[in-house]
Design an enzyme around this catalytic site. Structure first.
Site, short mmCIF file in Angstrom:
data_model
loop_
_atom_site.label_atom_id
_atom_site.label_comp_id
_atom_site.label_asym_id
_atom_site.label_seq_id
_atom_site.Cartn_x
_atom_site.Cartn_y
_atom_site.Cartn_z
N CYS A 131 42.10 -10.62 -29.84
CA CYS A 131 43.07 -10.46 -30.74
C CYS A 131 44.21 -11.43 -30.70
O CYS A 131 44.57 -12.10 -29.81
CB CYS A 131 43.56 -9.03 -30.80
SG CYS A 131 44.48 -8.97 -29.32
N CYS A 160 46.10 -11.50 -27.53
CA CYS A 160 45.32 -12.19 -26.30
C CYS A 160 45.83 -13.60 -26.60
O CYS A 160 46.27 -14.38 -25.40
CB CYS A 160 43.86 -12.22 -26.42
SG CYS A 160 43.09 -10.71 -26.41
N ASP A 206 53.97 -46.23 -55.83
CA ASP A 206 53.94 -47.67 -55.35
C ASP A 206 53.03 -48.42 -56.43
O ASP A 206 52.02 -47.54 -56.89
CB ASP A 206 53.73 -48.07 -53.86
CG ASP A 206 53.44 -49.47 -53.85
OD1 ASP A 206 54.46 -50.24 -54.16
OD2 ASP A 206 52.40 -49.93 -53.36
#
Length: 801
Positions: free
Chosen positions: A55, A58, A473
């Site tokens: 989870c 952890c 550009d």
């Protein structure tokens, strides 16, 4: 390299030190810059695969433990199962691994297959599936019998208690063993995880049920079947088994979904060729593992084979399918001198190539590294989730205990109070919080890579969504950058001088787009060019140098005008006519006198028109920003549907325009590819570099487009928006679920069985919602419209005698 460092470095560019990048070898700049930054800070970066996390809490715990080490900065991602650690030079990797293991988790150096599809992971998945099947097979009769025995005394027979026990114990002991093991490891380190809640729920339900059926006589409920279904008396054996089934099912399908979400990265890694046919000096061939190839070795690739590594074609012609690596929609024809990227497939033909890069230096390896880096990035919402997850489990334990005591003090029965406590334990789910952001980023970055779009992290996605103005550009971005010299005219009185040879000699040392065609034409006409001395590159204007004792200028009108060179009307008229059709006019002077005119043209990218049209349909303002003259820039803009043109802009001016637009409130994206675009890319809210750009452009960018189609720009904007919407909904759901679920459990409105199902469904919702990003479809590359080369007059380069 931090973005601020890039911005500073591009202001002090030395163009002569920069090399143009090949269309496919493009991502090393980002990876290398990270390493340079680490070296400068006397630190190194290592990735670890973390095992045993169940989870978000952890992940938060592992991260917090690693960050307690002196000089260590770590980020742990639960969705990917990886830790990215910056540690002082001299800190052994083994020390980092042992630190993680002392916390109760597993760790090993990360490789591309460590988490995604390794053999240990496959074995673990198969074992989890077996546990789930055993639990499900036993749970079905157990739940039926438990409810039956709870509501009907006549259904009970001698030994009914033993039957329930025999059905339940394999589930709550062997099938739930991963939860108990992880909870015990956490308890040894005085920690709590999601497994702590699940294990406590399973064990509490089992022990209370065994006490109820063996120690005290279990009364038969008179409340009927519905009450029994909601809470089967005091017999919680089926509840313990049900919790195990639902949590195992949730974990299994969550793991499958996470592997699926990492599928794009796994697919990229799978593109690496396994073998290479090496060509020996005597002409014979030998088959070797691709990993044993050395730079400079010659190898053969035939139709249907993958290109073993990044290489340059020595001989042969072929059609190469680039789609798997770069997202190019159409195969590309290659011949001698062209660049090949490893992992692409030769569709037809035969090539003999020279290995140019191997191993971690290949474009494919760099692509994988950039995707992995993007996947480990953390959004602000995830950092909030990490802080919540870090304290979530102990808070839930306290709340569950408070619920138990509160109901007992309120006069409720022990059965009802335990029912509330168990439901509270198992309904709480920090997993969904931990998965909300990283799973979406995992899927989005993988899908973007499939489309030839590489992002550097969450910031890039966030910036993309808010863009209001897109600056393009011209050369190498709107146009393909394949500039050709179409016409040469000598000035009156210059016909007898080899001015084209001298102009070509100066351009050999230059790096801008027109340099190669001019130098190539001069070399073809004169075969050998002289050395240039005192070379000077004037950004945005041209070049100068001394050749054979003559002062030579090659550039635009401004360069020659500023140097006091008079341009004859004949050249001016010819140049104006050429520029009106979208071409570029380059002048040359020798010793202060006009020598001639070179007319160059470029091809517009076929995807430019549909890309611009889509951006405008999305409500974005598009502007062409070019260093070329007004007529040439306007012709290109008209061809692709851009109405705003800013021409004749020097490199520093591009960055200034970007800053001015931002100061006026616009959120600016700049799309470019050249050395001169570096300052503008760094100054923009979102810098997008074309994959055929220079290293400076790619370093300064937030996003890199590997495929040549400009439709990748609107694709990137739309995918970023979809990703951020997914993250927001995931987080709202995960946080809202926990805020709502715990009070529901405390109120006694959810029994433990339903609570465990809701908990598993919460995580699956987040993962499934994120997986929808895999279905994101790009717009067609040509949009049904094709724009060819500009209409120009073509002639062979000539020099009048």
């Amino acid at each position: 390299m931090a973005r601020q460092e890039i911005q500073e470095s591009v202001r002090q560019l030395d163009p002569s030190a920069q090399e143009p990048r090949s269309p496919n070898a493009l991502l090393g700049a980002h990876c290398a810059s990270d390493q340079r930054s680490s070296d400068q800070d006397s630190a190194y970066r290592v990735a670890l695969a973390i095992g045993g996390m169940t989870c978000g809490s952890c992940a938060a715990r592992v991260e917090r433990t690693l960050n307690k080490l002196d000089g260590v900065r770590a980020s742990v991602n639960y969705a990917t199962g990886r830790a990215t650690v910056d540690a002082p030079v001299g800190t052994p990797v083994a020390h980092l691994i042992s630190t993680v293991e002392r916390t109760g988790y597993r760790a090993e150096p990360y490789e591309h297959t460590t988490v995604a599809d390794s053999e240990p992971e496959r074995r673990a998945a198969r074992l989890m599936w077996l546990r789930l099947m055993v639990a499900l097979v036993l749970f079905i009769p157990l739940s039926d019998l438990a409810i039956l025995f709870a509501v009907s005394s006549s259904a009970r027979f001698p030994g009914w208690r033993l039957v329930l026990t025999v059905l339940a114990l394999p589930v709550v002991v062997w099938c739930a063993a991963p939860f108990h093991r992880a909870a015990w490891m956490a308890a040894r380190h005085r920690l709590g995880t999601m497994d702590t809640l699940v294990s406590l729920g399973v064990l509490s339900a089992t022990l209370w049920s065994l006490y109820t059926v063996y120690v005290r006589a279990e009364p038969v409920s008179d409340a009927g079947w519905w009450a029994a279904l909601r809470s089967s008396g005091s017999i919680y054996l089926e509840t313990a088994a049900g919790i195990t089934v639902f949590v195992l099912a949730g974990r299994y399908f969550e793991a499958r979904a996470r592997r699926s979400s990492a599928g794009a990265l796994t697919a990229l890694a799978a593109l690496t060729a396994k073998d290479a046919t090496v060509l020996l000096r005597d002409g014979s061939e030998i088959r070797l593992p691709a990993g044993e190839l050395k730079v400079g070795q010659r190898f053969v690739t035939r139709a249907g084979e993958r290109v073993a590594t990044d290489a340059t074609v020595e001989t042969g012609t072929a059609v190469v399918d680039m789609s798997a690596v770069t997202g190019e929609s159409a195969p590309v024809s290659v011949a001698a001198g062209d660049h090949l990227v490893g992992g692409t497939t030769v569709a037809s033909g035969r090539l003999i190539s020279l290995a140019a890069a191997v191993g971690a230096d290949t474009a494919l390896a760099e692509m994988i590294a950039l995707v992995e880096r993007a996947q480990t990035d953390k959004a602000a919402t995830q950092r909030i989730a990490d802080r919540i997850s870090a304290v979530f489990v102990p808070v839930v334990l306290v709340v569950a205990l408070a619920g138990l005591l509160g109901w007992l003090l309120a006069g409720a029965s022990a059965d009802s109070s335990i029912n509330v406590a168990l439901a509270t334990l198992v309904i709480a789910c920090p997993c969904a919080l931990g998965l909300a952001t990283p799973t979406a980023l995992l899927v989005a970055s993988g899908r973007a890579a499939q489309l030839g779009i590489f992002v550097t992290g969450y910031r890039s996605l966030e910036a993309t969504q808010h863009v209001s103005t897109v600056l393009f550009d011209k050369t190498g971005t709107i146009t393909a950058g394949a500039v050709t010299l179409n016409q040469v005219r000598s000035a009156p009185g210059a016909e007898a001088t080899p001015w084209l040879a001298w102009a070509g000699s100066v351009e050999v040392a230059a790096s801008h787009a027109v340099a190669a065609p001019i130098a190539g034409a001069a070399r073809r006409a004169f075969h050998q060019l002289s050395e240039v001395e005192d070379f000077d590159d004037i950004p945005g204007q041209g070049v100068r140098g001394i050749v054979d004792g003559h002062s030579v200028l090659v550039g635009n009108r401004d360069l020659l005008s500023d140097s006091g060179v008079f341009l004859p009307d004949l050249l001016e008229k010819e140049a104006a006519q050429w520029e009106s059709s979208g071409g570029t006019a380059v002048f040359a002077s020798v010793d202060g006198a006009a020598a001639g005119l070179m007319c160059l043209a470029d091809a517009i990218r076929p995807s430019a028109l549909p890309a611009i049209a889509e951006l405008r349909r999305m409500g974005l303002r598009t502007v062409l920003l070019s260093g070329d003259n007004e007529a040439a820039a306007r012709a290109v803009a008209n061809a692709v549907g851009i109405t705003e043109v800013i021409a004749g802009v020097l490199p520093a001016g591009k960055a200034a325009i970007v800053r001015d637009l931002r100061a006026s409130g616009a959120r600016v994206a700049f799309v470019g590819d050249g050395i001169n675009d570096g300052p503008a890319l760094a100054a923009a809210d979102l810098g997008i570099a074309m994959g055929n750009g220079t290293e400076v452009a790619i370093q300064a960018a937030d996003m890199i487009l590997v495929r040549s189609e400009l439709t990748a720009v609107p694709d990137a904007v739309k995918l970023a928006g979809a990703t951020l919407r997914t993250i927001r909904w995931n987080f709202i759901w995960a946080l809202g679920y926990n805020v709502a679920a715990i009070p529901v459990a405390l109120a006694g409105l959810a029994n433990p069985l339903l609570a465990s199902a809701a908990m598993a469904a919460s995580s699956l919702f987040v993962v499934s919602n994120s997986l929808r990003l895999q279905r994101f479809q790009p717009m067609p590359a040509d949009g049904g419209i094709s724009v060819g080369q500009l209409t120009v007059r073509r002639a062979e380069p000539v020099v009048s005698a």
